[in-house]
Design a protein around this motif. Sequence first.
Motif, PDB file in Angstrom:
ATOM      1  N   LEU B 119       3.040 -23.277 -18.640  1.00  0.00           N
ATOM      2  CA  LEU B 119       2.304 -24.150 -17.714  1.00  0.00           C
ATOM      3  C   LEU B 119       1.394 -23.362 -16.775  1.00  0.00           C
ATOM      4  O   LEU B 119       0.224 -23.708 -16.579  1.00  0.00           O
ATOM      5  CB  LEU B 119       3.302 -24.990 -16.910  1.00  0.00           C
ATOM      6  CG  LEU B 119       2.686 -26.021 -15.962  1.00  0.00           C
ATOM      7  CD1 LEU B 119       1.853 -27.033 -16.726  1.00  0.00           C
ATOM      8  CD2 LEU B 119       3.775 -26.739 -15.168  1.00  0.00           C
ATOM      9  N   GLN B 120       1.929 -22.298 -16.205  1.00  0.00           N
ATOM     10  CA  GLN B 120       1.155 -21.495 -15.257  1.00  0.00           C
ATOM     11  C   GLN B 120      -0.132 -20.957 -15.887  1.00  0.00           C
ATOM     12  O   GLN B 120      -1.190 -20.945 -15.266  1.00  0.00           O
ATOM     13  CB  GLN B 120       2.022 -20.337 -14.789  1.00  0.00           C
ATOM     14  CG  GLN B 120       1.271 -19.257 -14.058  1.00  0.00           C
ATOM     15  CD  GLN B 120       2.059 -17.965 -14.000  1.00  0.00           C
ATOM     16  OE1 GLN B 120       3.237 -17.965 -13.710  1.00  0.00           O
ATOM     17  NE2 GLN B 120       1.405 -16.865 -14.288  1.00  0.00           N
ATOM     18  N   SER B 123      -2.697 -23.649 -16.439  1.00  0.00           N
ATOM     19  CA  SER B 123      -3.235 -23.992 -15.129  1.00  0.00           C
ATOM     20  C   SER B 123      -4.279 -22.961 -14.688  1.00  0.00           C
ATOM     21  O   SER B 123      -5.337 -23.314 -14.153  1.00  0.00           O
ATOM     22  CB  SER B 123      -2.073 -24.068 -14.136  1.00  0.00           C
ATOM     23  OG  SER B 123      -2.537 -24.056 -12.829  1.00  0.00           O
ATOM     24  N   GLU B 127      -8.251 -23.661 -14.001  1.00  0.00           N
ATOM     25  CA  GLU B 127      -8.845 -23.327 -12.696  1.00  0.00           C
ATOM     26  C   GLU B 127     -10.046 -22.396 -12.859  1.00  0.00           C
ATOM     27  O   GLU B 127     -11.044 -22.539 -12.156  1.00  0.00           O
ATOM     28  CB  GLU B 127      -7.767 -22.692 -11.810  1.00  0.00           C
ATOM     29  CG  GLU B 127      -8.198 -22.452 -10.374  1.00  0.00           C
ATOM     30  CD  GLU B 127      -8.599 -21.009 -10.096  1.00  0.00           C
ATOM     31  OE1 GLU B 127      -9.392 -20.797  -9.187  1.00  0.00           O
ATOM     32  OE2 GLU B 127      -8.126 -20.102 -10.806  1.00  0.00           O
ATOM     33  N   MET B 181      -0.937 -33.793 -13.890  1.00  0.00           N
ATOM     34  CA  MET B 181      -1.002 -32.470 -13.248  1.00  0.00           C
ATOM     35  C   MET B 181      -2.341 -31.800 -13.519  1.00  0.00           C
ATOM     36  O   MET B 181      -2.949 -31.218 -12.627  1.00  0.00           O
ATOM     37  CB  MET B 181       0.133 -31.578 -13.770  1.00  0.00           C
ATOM     38  CG  MET B 181       1.502 -32.005 -13.294  1.00  0.00           C
ATOM     39  SD  MET B 181       2.813 -31.177 -14.214  1.00  0.00           S
ATOM     40  CE  MET B 181       2.776 -29.583 -13.476  1.00  0.00           C
ATOM     41  N   PHE B 182      -2.791 -31.876 -14.761  1.00  0.00           N
ATOM     42  CA  PHE B 182      -4.052 -31.215 -15.110  1.00  0.00           C
ATOM     43  C   PHE B 182      -5.247 -31.928 -14.480  1.00  0.00           C
ATOM     44  O   PHE B 182      -6.239 -31.295 -14.120  1.00  0.00           O
ATOM     45  CB  PHE B 182      -4.210 -31.104 -16.629  1.00  0.00           C
ATOM     46  CG  PHE B 182      -3.219 -30.144 -17.257  1.00  0.00           C
ATOM     47  CD1 PHE B 182      -2.616 -29.148 -16.488  1.00  0.00           C
ATOM     48  CD2 PHE B 182      -2.887 -30.228 -18.605  1.00  0.00           C
ATOM     49  CE1 PHE B 182      -1.705 -28.257 -17.046  1.00  0.00           C
ATOM     50  CE2 PHE B 182      -1.979 -29.344 -19.172  1.00  0.00           C
ATOM     51  CZ  PHE B 182      -1.389 -28.361 -18.393  1.00  0.00           C
ATOM     52  N   ASN B 185      -5.469 -30.809 -11.228  1.00  0.00           N
ATOM     53  CA  ASN B 185      -5.942 -29.423 -11.347  1.00  0.00           C
ATOM     54  C   ASN B 185      -7.479 -29.359 -11.482  1.00  0.00           C
ATOM     55  O   ASN B 185      -8.081 -28.310 -11.458  1.00  0.00           O
ATOM     56  CB  ASN B 185      -5.283 -28.816 -12.608  1.00  0.00           C
ATOM     57  CG  ASN B 185      -5.043 -27.320 -12.527  1.00  0.00           C
ATOM     58  OD1 ASN B 185      -4.283 -26.786 -13.298  1.00  0.00           O
ATOM     59  ND2 ASN B 185      -5.692 -26.630 -11.624  1.00  0.00           N
ATOM     60  N   TYR B 216      -7.963 -30.838 -22.465  1.00  0.00           N
ATOM     61  CA  TYR B 216      -6.559 -30.924 -22.870  1.00  0.00           C
ATOM     62  C   TYR B 216      -6.303 -32.252 -23.565  1.00  0.00           C
ATOM     63  O   TYR B 216      -6.678 -33.304 -23.049  1.00  0.00           O
ATOM     64  CB  TYR B 216      -5.672 -30.812 -21.621  1.00  0.00           C
ATOM     65  CG  TYR B 216      -4.195 -30.972 -21.900  1.00  0.00           C
ATOM     66  CD1 TYR B 216      -3.466 -29.919 -22.429  1.00  0.00           C
ATOM     67  CD2 TYR B 216      -3.535 -32.170 -21.647  1.00  0.00           C
ATOM     68  CE1 TYR B 216      -2.108 -30.058 -22.693  1.00  0.00           C
ATOM     69  CE2 TYR B 216      -2.178 -32.313 -21.902  1.00  0.00           C
ATOM     70  CZ  TYR B 216      -1.465 -31.249 -22.425  1.00  0.00           C
ATOM     71  OH  TYR B 216      -0.133 -31.387 -22.688  1.00  0.00           O
TER      72      TYR B 216
ATOM     73  N   GLU C  64      -4.036 -15.241 -12.911  1.00  0.00           N
ATOM     74  CA  GLU C  64      -3.080 -15.750 -11.929  1.00  0.00           C
ATOM     75  C   GLU C  64      -1.751 -14.996 -11.953  1.00  0.00           C
ATOM     76  O   GLU C  64      -0.829 -15.351 -11.232  1.00  0.00           O
ATOM     77  CB  GLU C  64      -2.879 -17.258 -12.142  1.00  0.00           C
ATOM     78  CG  GLU C  64      -2.008 -17.662 -13.324  1.00  0.00           C
ATOM     79  CD  GLU C  64      -2.630 -17.410 -14.675  1.00  0.00           C
ATOM     80  OE1 GLU C  64      -3.865 -17.309 -14.775  1.00  0.00           O
ATOM     81  OE2 GLU C  64      -1.871 -17.293 -15.655  1.00  0.00           O
TER      82      GLU C  64
END
Lengths: 100, 310, 401
Positions: B119-120, B123, B127, B181-182, B185, B216, C64
């Motif tokens: 997930l990270q 993300s 970003e 969530m996305f 984001n 996505y 990140e």
Amino acid sequence: MRLKSWKELETGVVILEPGNSVLYRTGTWRTFRPVIDMEKCTHCMFCWLYCPDGSILVKDSKVIGIDYEHCKGCGICAYECPKKVITMIEEVKARTEEAK
Amino acid sequence: MPIKLKEICNQEDKIASGHRACHGCPETIIVRQVLHTITAMGKPVIAACPTGCLEVCTSPYPQTAWRVPWIHNAFENASSTLAAAWSTYKHFVKLGKMEDRDIKFVIFGGDGATYDIGLQFISGVIERGQHILYVCLNNEAYMNTGIQRSGATPLGAWTTTTPVGKVLPGKTEHRKDIVGMFVANGIPYAAQAAPHAWRDLMTKVQKAVSIEGPSYIDVIAPCPRGWRFPMDQTIYMSRLAVDTCMWPLYEVENGKYRITTRPLEKKPVIEYLKAQGRFGHLLLPENKHIADELQRKVDQDWEELQRRAK
Amino acid sequence: MTEVMVRKAEVKALEGDKAVTEAMRQINPDIVAAYPVTPQTEIVMEFSQFVAEGLVDTEFIPVESEFAAMSSCVGASCAGARAMSATCGPGLELMWENLWVASGLRCPIVMAVVNRSHAAPLNILTDQTDMMGSRDTGWVQIYAENHQEVYDNFIQAVRIAEHPDILLPIMSGHAGFVLGHTLGRVEVLPDEVVRNFVGEYKPLYSLLDIDHPKTFGAYDHWDYFFEHRRQVFEAINNALRVIPEIGQEYGKISGRYYGLVEPYRLDDADVVIMIIGSGAGACREAVDEMREKGTKAGMLKVRCFRPFPAEEVVKALKDKKAVAVMDRCACFGAEGSPLFTETCAAFFNRGLRMKLIDYFYGLGGRDTVPSEFCDIFRELSQIAETGEIKPPLVRYLAVRE
């Protein structure tokens, strides 16, 4: 088949021949085989679309048969065929029939 | 331009036969649909997979099912890996070392690699605006390692790490809303799709790869083995997921929600539960409250989705 | 010719971290993916500034996490990029899984490691536990003693990693703060000299080659896994030959020649300290001091720890009367430090018996001063005289008992 030595292998874990998995016969996994009644087939292509194994053979937008070398016999094609012209028959019987 | 089956069926499959996916596997069905769509658009594809069913089934050295350039790095990081390949491509084009052929970079990852461990990294890619399409093949559990629960597993489902026992009735939590969530984001394009609704899925793929930036698509991937249903019912189960609103088909373009395909008649969730062994225990009277809770959540989410899509 | 080149070099006062970025700027890599972590932050900060000023063509990926940094380097490298990163201590730990992928997929990634301890307890200061902990991941590992070496090593690292007989990632280590944040004298070569030296990276295969699709990172079963591993064993050992070759070639453009190990007043020495990295500076002073006092002291600095230069170590030390092996890392549970156990093995394998003692030292940034090295030399002299090593064999330098 003789396996390559470490000196003969490509550097890194790289495979140079795209799509060479066709050499592997997943057709041997089958217990039931789909058979298409070609006379009734409307070539709607749903069997082709929903086949997980790319085993519906197509030529010039027409279904021409099934790739039994790779078809695993899941039966999705038969289940989804709108005209119900695909029948699942026992592989053993089909082979006995073929041998005759 | 709408995709026509009669046309794309003449294209070569970019994922070859001979892969080792289980009988009736939804993942290769979805991958075929995605790759045929981009091929029909005349665009080259470079693909990546995180570790998982698809990765293992399609790349048993020295054989590969892939007819497009493909890379596997590890479980959690397909996004960073392929995004860096895209950055390299952009860099080479800028320096004039490579011709710009509008290559599309596509990741096919399972829900474990997407909702949980990866997930990270996804993300981060979103970003940074790295231009990849991430397709989640969502079979709602870690199937490759033997049906363990993931953040995508629905409430009440049996998995090998949410077993049904004397005190626990399967998974005790709802799944994550990863599209939400996305969207939060700031992703330019996100959608839910299903393989039975191929035209819907292909249209979404066309949109996703045409926008600038990351995209996505979360595709429901009914797994006969893990969900406990007959292997010929993969597509039927996908249809039922959408018809019960367990898996609504929608897209979010620059924050704007749109329901892309509505069920003709919204079926009760219990029909979906009855069809799958993983929910078998929910049919028992003592577990009725879980089935009711699932229905309540589905109704609430469907209401909310319709409100957002107005 | 050599003199002309050397004269063209510009002398700068640079922090160790900036010696890395200066080399990076001159190399002008395709991709840099890095994440800030103390005390490596100077590197990402300054390199970001180079990108912002347009001083490099590099595509900088501000990831990140360190795991994403290494994942990006692997993806970029497989796509044909010259890819670089920089990290330290905990960042290197976080990369761990992907360090293996980088070497397994034969990605010649170059990474600066600003050596820092591992937590817990949390500590941001220098020791070499980070690189020592990842010594068996298939990465070539070289260490710098001073600012000049930080710069020189990083440039040579590119050639070492990309050498066709190696094609493995490389870590170029230097001490956090002690070198990283202090100013030192660095002769910086002209940009074009560096660019000519590193040349252009020509990857063996590229993921971006859409006309010849290839599969990268396939799944290996028992039937191929070992053969792929065997290739890595071979490749890293090739570095024992290649590193000195490149060190010689670099000498021709810089006047500074490099090998696998570097002796200091070793030829006629009886007692020797063996050491890696910045600690060699204080050790040199101790050698000089002991020499003045009449002790035949010497030092063997190990520049390359992976692959381990067993032959060179044995050749340099086999006639010595007593040797102290210094290792600035916390690698628990073995009978001594990594440098010690591997040195012992090198002698044993050649049928030689040596008087060797082991010191763990300088953990978590603890400074080691020349007088402490002098004490060790005195102890070594005693061992040389009596032929006896008083237990324990493995010691902890300057730890309060």
